[in-house]
Design an enzyme around this catalytic site. Structure first.
Site, PDB file in Angstrom:
ATOM      1  N   GLU A 112       0.785  -1.177  -0.114  1.00 17.97           N
ATOM      2  CA  GLU A 112       0.043  -0.086  -0.114  1.00 17.97           C
ATOM      3  C   GLU A 112       0.756   1.310  -0.143  1.00 17.97           C
ATOM      4  OE1 GLU A 112      -2.320   0.945   3.558  1.00 17.97           O
ATOM      5  OE2 GLU A 112      -1.688   2.863   2.968  1.00 17.97           O
ATOM      6  N   HIS A 113       1.864   1.190   0.745  1.00 13.34           N
ATOM      7  CA  HIS A 113       2.942   2.380   0.874  1.00 13.34           C
ATOM      8  C   HIS A 113       3.472   2.726  -0.663  1.00 13.34           C
ATOM      9  CE1 HIS A 113       3.729   3.704   5.253  1.00 13.34           C
ATOM     10  NE2 HIS A 113       2.886   2.649   5.120  1.00 13.34           N
TER      11      HIS A 113
END
Length: 450
Positions: free
Chosen positions: A62-63
């Site tokens: 996600e990052h």
């Protein structure tokens, strides 16, 4: 309240559902109260899909989703969204990972373009990963290792979810983060980030058929992927209660009790999760609820106390009670007071008047959640991402209203028992001492783009 209900009625358009040939599902709910829109992309992957050695990978990916594609470099999309007056973010949970933008309604094509782009063209550059994994580690340190209650909660879940996919923390265990590679993330991305494993939810001042036309324009060329099959989960039965002791620098002791309970997704008796939901409200539904009334104000055993349960998850969940001893009281005092409240629920039926009041509070909270376009989008996405229908949200009030005093007593007697119980106790160490867990030092890293 009357004015609020009128506004809600105006906003209560039906959800429109579409699906592209590549498997992508689109849910649209028109809400014309303001010229804005929330666009979300939900991927059916999160912490519950991970295993030893790769815990935390969904969150780490996600990052990296904000670190650029072949078309847009690192931070470019975030800057463009800000220039358009919008905002974006993402979150990873046990059952899913979601990305969203809040924009003026005429900017929806831009949202679709960037999400379709990064669904299959993420760069995943090694140099960006080296920096971003340090940010993830710092996040783990700040939110868990350096937070005594969060640290206790992590160990509590690991004990309570013996062989349940929720055993691992969403942020991942430290050793797994230390050994995570960009190649791991690339494999994870190609395994789960495809149109047939994603759900688009759009709520706002848009016309559903126009949204579907946009989806076809930006997503129909994307190829479906071969999504790994999630193995069936059969958790071994508990053979007795468990207790976890955590010693960490903290100001106050804390006790948390959890009982393994079913959820809507897997309950053999359909009304039980709703009875447990109402039971949560009886114990912790505001200042008039039992824990606040009896433990905090009347008997002054606890300085605070609470209960929690979520009926909508992919796997069986926990019914949780927790409390902090008031001055002059101990952890056993608080635990016994919590167990006394359970005992009362098992031996005495709640009055119809109390039940009606709690139901009204539970329903009101859900109603307020639906008042915002973000709340509406969250409800649709969270239900669909765990394999439940968005229509279940519409049936929620009816199911809560149907709960009876006998059902409350039945679930308390059936599930809130010692063989389903896990207890975690936080024993405070002096604030200037070293915790007994293996904490990592704070690390230097780039700030979040969001």
């Amino acid at each position: 309240m009357g004015l609020f209900l009128l506004n809600l009625a105006i906003a209560d358009h039906a959800v429109k559902h579409y699906q592209l040939k590549n498997g992508l599902q689109i849910f649209v709910k028109q809400d014309t109260r303001a010229p804005v829109v929330v666009a979300m992309v939900w991927y059916k992957v999160g912490g519950a899909y991970e295993y030893r050695g790769l815990t935390g990978i969904s969150h780490a990916l996600e990052h990296m989703m904000f670190k650029g594609t072949q078309k847009y470099g690192p931070g470019v999309v975030s800057r463009m969204i800000a220039e358009k007056g919008g905002q974006e973010n993402a979150f990873t949970a046990q059952d899913y990972t979601a990305y969203f933008q809040e924009l003026s309604a005429d900017q929806l094509p831009f949202s679709f373009e960037i999400e379709a782009d990064r669904m299959q063209h993420l760069t995943l550059a090694a140099n960006e990963f080296v920096k971003e994994i340090q940010v993830v580690k710092e996040e783990r340190y700040m939110r868990t290792d350096d937070n005594p209650q969060a640290l206790t909660l992590e160990r509590f879940y690991a004990a309570a979810y013996l062989d349940n996919p929720y055993h691992n923390p969403v942020v991942g265990w430290q050793n797994d983060l230390d050994n995570l590679t960009v190649e791991n993330l690339r494999d994870w991305y190609h395994a789960y980030y495809g149109p047939n494993n994603a759900i688009i939810v759009v709520v706002g001042n848009v016309k559903p058929d126009d949204v579907f036309a946009l989806a076809k324009k930006y997503y129909s060329s994307l190829k479906p992927i071969q999504v790994p099959t999630l193995k069936p989960v059969v958790t071994p039965p508990n053979l007795g209660s468990r207790t976890v002791n955590v010693e960490a620098p903290a100001k106050l002791p804390w006790v948390i009790l959890g009982f393994n309970v079913p959820v809507v997704k897997n309950a053999k008796t359909t009304w039980e999760p709703y009875a447990l939901d109402v039971l949560t409200g009886i114990l912790d539904g505001g200042d008039s609820a039992r824990l606040q009334t009896m433990l905090v104000r009347k008997n002054q055993v606890a300085s605070d106390a609470g209960a929690a349960y979520s009926p909508f998850s992919l796997f069986p969940n926990l019914f949780i009670l927790e409390g902090t001893p008031a001055e002059g009281h101990t952890i056993p005092d608080v635990k016994n007071a919590l167990l006394d409240q359970i005992k009362q629920l098992q031996t005495q039926q709640v009055s119809q008047a109390e039940l009606d009041r709690v139901k009204a509070q539970v329903i009101a909270q859900k109603t307020f959640d639906k008042d915002s376009i973000m709340g509406q989008a969250m409800q649709i996405g969270a239900l669909e991402a765990v394999g439940l229908s968005y229509q279940l949200g519409d049936d929620y009030v009816k199911n809560i209203q149907a709960v009876t005093p006998q059902q409350i007593q039945a679930v308390a007697k059936k599930y809130l028992i010692s063989t389903r119980e896990t207890t975690a106790i936080l024993h405070p160490l002096p604030l200037n001492s070293s915790p007994k867990s293996s904490l990592i030092p704070a690390v230097e890293g780039a700030a979040h783009v969001r």
